[in-house]
Design a protein around this motif. Structure first.
Motif, PDB file in Angstrom:
ATOM      1  N   ASN A  47     119.943 -13.568  13.191  1.00 19.13           N
ATOM      2  CA  ASN A  47     119.838 -14.199  11.869  1.00 19.13           C
ATOM      3  C   ASN A  47     118.736 -13.568  11.041  1.00 19.13           C
ATOM      4  O   ASN A  47     118.915 -13.317   9.852  1.00 19.13           O
ATOM      5  CB  ASN A  47     119.527 -15.685  12.036  1.00 19.13           C
ATOM      6  CG  ASN A  47     120.727 -16.480  12.435  1.00 19.13           C
ATOM      7  OD1 ASN A  47     121.830 -15.962  12.428  1.00 19.13           O
ATOM      8  ND2 ASN A  47     120.512 -17.720  12.797  1.00 19.13           N
ATOM      9  N   LEU A  48     117.591 -13.337  11.695  1.00 16.35           N
ATOM     10  CA  LEU A  48     116.449 -12.775  10.967  1.00 16.35           C
ATOM     11  C   LEU A  48     116.788 -11.383  10.436  1.00 16.35           C
ATOM     12  O   LEU A  48     116.477 -11.051   9.286  1.00 16.35           O
ATOM     13  CB  LEU A  48     115.238 -12.725  11.885  1.00 16.35           C
ATOM     14  CG  LEU A  48     113.950 -12.204  11.269  1.00 16.35           C
ATOM     15  CD1 LEU A  48     113.586 -13.015  10.058  1.00 16.35           C
ATOM     16  CD2 LEU A  48     112.838 -12.244  12.271  1.00 16.35           C
ATOM     17  N   ALA A  49     117.479 -10.580  11.261  1.00 16.04           N
ATOM     18  CA  ALA A  49     117.864  -9.248  10.796  1.00 16.04           C
ATOM     19  C   ALA A  49     118.817  -9.346   9.616  1.00 16.04           C
ATOM     20  O   ALA A  49     118.683  -8.608   8.626  1.00 16.04           O
ATOM     21  CB  ALA A  49     118.505  -8.465  11.936  1.00 16.04           C
ATOM     22  N   PHE A  50     119.772 -10.286   9.693  1.00 16.91           N
ATOM     23  CA  PHE A  50     120.717 -10.454   8.583  1.00 16.91           C
ATOM     24  C   PHE A  50     119.980 -10.783   7.293  1.00 16.91           C
ATOM     25  O   PHE A  50     120.272 -10.217   6.230  1.00 16.91           O
ATOM     26  CB  PHE A  50     121.695 -11.588   8.901  1.00 16.91           C
ATOM     27  CG  PHE A  50     122.994 -11.123   9.472  1.00 16.91           C
ATOM     28  CD1 PHE A  50     123.845 -10.344   8.714  1.00 16.91           C
ATOM     29  CD2 PHE A  50     123.364 -11.460  10.750  1.00 16.91           C
ATOM     30  CE1 PHE A  50     125.047  -9.918   9.223  1.00 16.91           C
ATOM     31  CE2 PHE A  50     124.561 -11.036  11.278  1.00 16.91           C
ATOM     32  CZ  PHE A  50     125.395 -10.260  10.513  1.00 16.91           C
ATOM     33  N   ILE A  51     119.000 -11.711   7.373  1.00 14.39           N
ATOM     34  CA  ILE A  51     118.336 -12.132   6.135  1.00 14.39           C
ATOM     35  C   ILE A  51     117.432 -11.026   5.613  1.00 14.39           C
ATOM     36  O   ILE A  51     117.318 -10.823   4.399  1.00 14.39           O
ATOM     37  CB  ILE A  51     117.583 -13.447   6.367  1.00 14.39           C
ATOM     38  CG1 ILE A  51     118.601 -14.547   6.608  1.00 14.39           C
ATOM     39  CG2 ILE A  51     116.759 -13.809   5.164  1.00 14.39           C
ATOM     40  CD1 ILE A  51     118.061 -15.912   6.600  1.00 14.39           C
ATOM     41  N   ALA A  52     116.800 -10.262   6.545  1.00 20.80           N
ATOM     42  CA  ALA A  52     115.960  -9.148   6.096  1.00 20.80           C
ATOM     43  C   ALA A  52     116.807  -8.128   5.340  1.00 20.80           C
ATOM     44  O   ALA A  52     116.422  -7.642   4.266  1.00 20.80           O
ATOM     45  CB  ALA A  52     115.269  -8.496   7.289  1.00 20.80           C
ATOM     46  N   PHE A  53     117.994  -7.814   5.865  1.00 20.62           N
ATOM     47  CA  PHE A  53     118.844  -6.852   5.174  1.00 20.62           C
ATOM     48  C   PHE A  53     119.394  -7.434   3.880  1.00 20.62           C
ATOM     49  O   PHE A  53     119.566  -6.703   2.900  1.00 20.62           O
ATOM     50  CB  PHE A  53     119.987  -6.403   6.075  1.00 20.62           C
ATOM     51  CG  PHE A  53     119.600  -5.284   6.985  1.00 20.62           C
ATOM     52  CD1 PHE A  53     119.456  -4.014   6.473  1.00 20.62           C
ATOM     53  CD2 PHE A  53     119.368  -5.504   8.319  1.00 20.62           C
ATOM     54  CE1 PHE A  53     119.086  -2.976   7.299  1.00 20.62           C
ATOM     55  CE2 PHE A  53     118.998  -4.475   9.144  1.00 20.62           C
ATOM     56  CZ  PHE A  53     118.858  -3.209   8.636  1.00 20.62           C
ATOM     57  N   ALA A  54     119.669  -8.752   3.876  1.00 21.25           N
ATOM     58  CA  ALA A  54     120.171  -9.360   2.645  1.00 21.25           C
ATOM     59  C   ALA A  54     119.159  -9.206   1.522  1.00 21.25           C
ATOM     60  O   ALA A  54     119.517  -8.937   0.380  1.00 21.25           O
ATOM     61  CB  ALA A  54     120.487 -10.834   2.878  1.00 21.25           C
ATOM     62  N   ARG A  55     117.852  -9.349   1.865  1.00 21.54           N
ATOM     63  CA  ARG A  55     116.863  -9.191   0.805  1.00 21.54           C
ATOM     64  C   ARG A  55     116.704  -7.734   0.417  1.00 21.54           C
ATOM     65  O   ARG A  55     116.579  -7.406  -0.755  1.00 21.54           O
ATOM     66  CB  ARG A  55     115.510  -9.749   1.236  1.00 21.54           C
ATOM     67  CG  ARG A  55     114.577  -9.861   0.047  1.00 21.54           C
ATOM     68  CD  ARG A  55     113.173 -10.162   0.448  1.00 21.54           C
ATOM     69  NE  ARG A  55     112.596  -9.064   1.224  1.00 21.54           N
ATOM     70  CZ  ARG A  55     111.310  -8.943   1.449  1.00 21.54           C
ATOM     71  NH1 ARG A  55     110.489  -9.840   0.988  1.00 21.54           N
ATOM     72  NH2 ARG A  55     110.846  -7.940   2.163  1.00 21.54           N
ATOM     73  N   ALA A  56     116.716  -6.840   1.448  1.00 19.91           N
ATOM     74  CA  ALA A  56     116.502  -5.417   1.138  1.00 19.91           C
ATOM     75  C   ALA A  56     117.635  -4.877   0.281  1.00 19.91           C
ATOM     76  O   ALA A  56     117.406  -4.056  -0.612  1.00 19.91           O
ATOM     77  CB  ALA A  56     116.387  -4.625   2.432  1.00 19.91           C
ATOM     78  N   LEU A  57     118.851  -5.330   0.538  1.00 16.23           N
ATOM     79  CA  LEU A  57     120.000  -4.837  -0.233  1.00 16.23           C
ATOM     80  C   LEU A  57     120.294  -5.704  -1.444  1.00 16.23           C
ATOM     81  O   LEU A  57     121.255  -5.447  -2.170  1.00 16.23           O
ATOM     82  CB  LEU A  57     121.239  -4.767   0.662  1.00 16.23           C
ATOM     83  CG  LEU A  57     121.072  -3.889   1.893  1.00 16.23           C
ATOM     84  CD1 LEU A  57     122.313  -3.948   2.751  1.00 16.23           C
ATOM     85  CD2 LEU A  57     120.788  -2.459   1.483  1.00 16.23           C
ATOM     86  N   ASN A  58     119.465  -6.749  -1.639  1.00 12.41           N
ATOM     87  CA  ASN A  58     119.595  -7.614  -2.809  1.00 12.41           C
ATOM     88  C   ASN A  58     120.994  -8.224  -2.903  1.00 12.41           C
ATOM     89  O   ASN A  58     121.646  -8.187  -3.948  1.00 12.41           O
ATOM     90  CB  ASN A  58     119.278  -6.835  -4.081  1.00 12.41           C
ATOM     91  CG  ASN A  58     118.802  -7.770  -5.167  1.00 12.41           C
ATOM     92  OD1 ASN A  58     118.732  -8.971  -4.947  1.00 12.41           O
ATOM     93  ND2 ASN A  58     118.485  -7.227  -6.317  1.00 12.41           N
ATOM     94  N   SER A  59     121.468  -8.775  -1.782  1.00  8.46           N
ATOM     95  CA  SER A  59     122.801  -9.363  -1.787  1.00  8.46           C
ATOM     96  C   SER A  59     122.747 -10.706  -1.085  1.00  8.46           C
ATOM     97  O   SER A  59     121.935 -10.929  -0.189  1.00  8.46           O
ATOM     98  CB  SER A  59     123.784  -8.428  -1.094  1.00  8.46           C
ATOM     99  OG  SER A  59     124.422  -9.085  -0.032  1.00  8.46           O
ATOM    100  N   LEU A  60     123.620 -11.622  -1.510  1.00  5.22           N
ATOM    101  CA  LEU A  60     123.614 -12.964  -0.936  1.00  5.22           C
ATOM    102  C   LEU A  60     124.506 -13.064   0.297  1.00  5.22           C
ATOM    103  O   LEU A  60     124.469 -14.065   0.999  1.00  5.22           O
ATOM    104  CB  LEU A  60     124.106 -13.967  -1.972  1.00  5.22           C
ATOM    105  CG  LEU A  60     123.034 -14.662  -2.805  1.00  5.22           C
ATOM    106  CD1 LEU A  60     123.675 -15.614  -3.780  1.00  5.22           C
ATOM    107  CD2 LEU A  60     122.103 -15.427  -1.900  1.00  5.22           C
ATOM    108  N   HIS A  61     125.324 -12.043   0.553  1.00  5.12           N
ATOM    109  CA  HIS A  61     126.323 -12.165   1.612  1.00  5.12           C
ATOM    110  C   HIS A  61     125.683 -12.342   2.984  1.00  5.12           C
ATOM    111  O   HIS A  61     126.226 -13.063   3.821  1.00  5.12           O
ATOM    112  CB  HIS A  61     127.246 -10.954   1.600  1.00  5.12           C
ATOM    113  CG  HIS A  61     128.055 -10.867   0.348  1.00  5.12           C
ATOM    114  ND1 HIS A  61     129.359 -11.275   0.269  1.00  5.12           N
ATOM    115  CD2 HIS A  61     127.727 -10.459  -0.896  1.00  5.12           C
ATOM    116  CE1 HIS A  61     129.798 -11.102  -0.958  1.00  5.12           C
ATOM    117  NE2 HIS A  61     128.827 -10.612  -1.684  1.00  5.12           N
ATOM    118  N   GLY A  62     124.535 -11.709   3.203  1.00  2.65           N
ATOM    119  CA  GLY A  62     123.851 -11.863   4.475  1.00  2.65           C
ATOM    120  C   GLY A  62     123.474 -13.308   4.734  1.00  2.65           C
ATOM    121  O   GLY A  62     123.596 -13.799   5.856  1.00  2.65           O
ATOM    122  N   GLN A  63     123.058 -14.006   3.685  1.00  8.56           N
ATOM    123  CA  GLN A  63     122.669 -15.412   3.876  1.00  8.56           C
ATOM    124  C   GLN A  63     123.879 -16.273   4.191  1.00  8.56           C
ATOM    125  O   GLN A  63     123.784 -17.231   4.960  1.00  8.56           O
ATOM    126  CB  GLN A  63     121.954 -15.909   2.630  1.00  8.56           C
ATOM    127  CG  GLN A  63     120.688 -15.134   2.364  1.00  8.56           C
ATOM    128  CD  GLN A  63     119.825 -15.814   1.343  1.00  8.56           C
ATOM    129  OE1 GLN A  63     120.057 -16.939   0.983  1.00  8.56           O
ATOM    130  NE2 GLN A  63     118.804 -15.102   0.888  1.00  8.56           N
TER     131      GLN A  63
END
Lengths: 100, 165
Positions: free
Chosen positions: A43-59
């Protein structure tokens, strides 16, 4: 602002600790808990990438992972309870019915 | 300030999981994981994901861990878990964990570049998340509700005692 790689490294560390706990521990409940640790590292990796790529899909994916983890915990704990009722133990070494 | 908060929460989280590895008491293990997951919720908040942070604390640190603690109470091993006899499994797991960490670092080296960028600064509002969840992810959302029902029914059927006995 904290760089995203810090979060990613934390997630890797948590995942490794989960793997170590899964192999070192000998009772089913603690092994199940360490699976939860691994899920949370994901989960933490998903949210870190969601912020880095500026996308909501990871969340959104993390939201689904948490839901599936809840269902998995319910069924898994029911199975552990059944095993305890039948064998009076929850040590994973004693689960040797399928041993040749 | 944000760095201080991040390192504090990360140390609490990693320390709680390490404590779980060394503790023998299952109830303490579950409580340590509540601490770890609550700290992880704080980290999610730092990552500008407030809704996921709240969900993490309510569902993970709240509901799921309470479920674990209930099961630990029902099992209630009197003598506790005896110490490990097979020492070699511990060394084997250490070697495997080291191999895994090298593998993960090698696999993730390419994505460090993407992660060191500036990234999105704005807060992901629950409103935007809900809009995405109920438009683009509507079918997965509905399937998840079916999954929850199936898990609920399955858990109840599994642990139900037979009436005729």
């Amino acid at each position: 602002m904290i760089p995203g790689s810090y979060f990613f490294i934390l997630s890797v560390i948590l995942f490794i600790l989960g793997v170590i706990a899964f192999f070192v521990k000998r009772d089913l409940i603690t092994q199940f808990l360490s699976i939860e640790v691994m899920l949370n590292a994901g989960n933490l990796a998903f949210i870190a990438f969601a912020r880095a790529l500026n996308s909501l899909h990871g969340q959104v994916i993390v939201f689904f992972i948490i839901t599936v983890a809840a269902a998995e915990a319910a069924v898994g704990l029911a199975i552990i309870l059944l095993i305890f009722r039948q064998k009076k133990t929850i040590k994973s070494e004693d689960m040797n019915l399928m041993k040749g | 300030m944000a760095h201080f908060l991040f390192f504090l929460l990360a140390i609490v989280c990693v320390g709680a999981v390490v404590g779980m590895i060394f503790s023998r008491n299952q109830a303490y293990n579950a409580l340590l994981l509540v601490l770890a997951f609550a700290a992880l919720g704080g980290i999610f908040g730092l990552l500008s994901a407030p809704f996921i942070a709240v969900v993490q604390i309510i569902i993970y640190a709240g509901a799921i861990m309470v479920l674990f603690i209930f099961v630990i109470m029902m099992i209630n091993l009197r003598e506790g878990i005896p110490p490990e006899k097979k020492k070699w499994t511990i060394y084997l797991s250490a070697v495997l964990a080291f191999i895994l960490i090298v593998e993960l670092i090698l696999a993730a080296r390419g994505s460090f570049q993407a992660l060191t960028g500036p990234g999105g600064e704005e807060i992901a509002s629950p409103k935007a998340l809900g809009k995405l969840l109920f438009t683009e992810y509507l079918y997965p959302f509905e399937i998840t509700s079916i999954l929850i029902i199936a898990a609920l029914v399955g858990a109840i059927i599994l642990v139900k005692k037979k009436e005729e006995e």
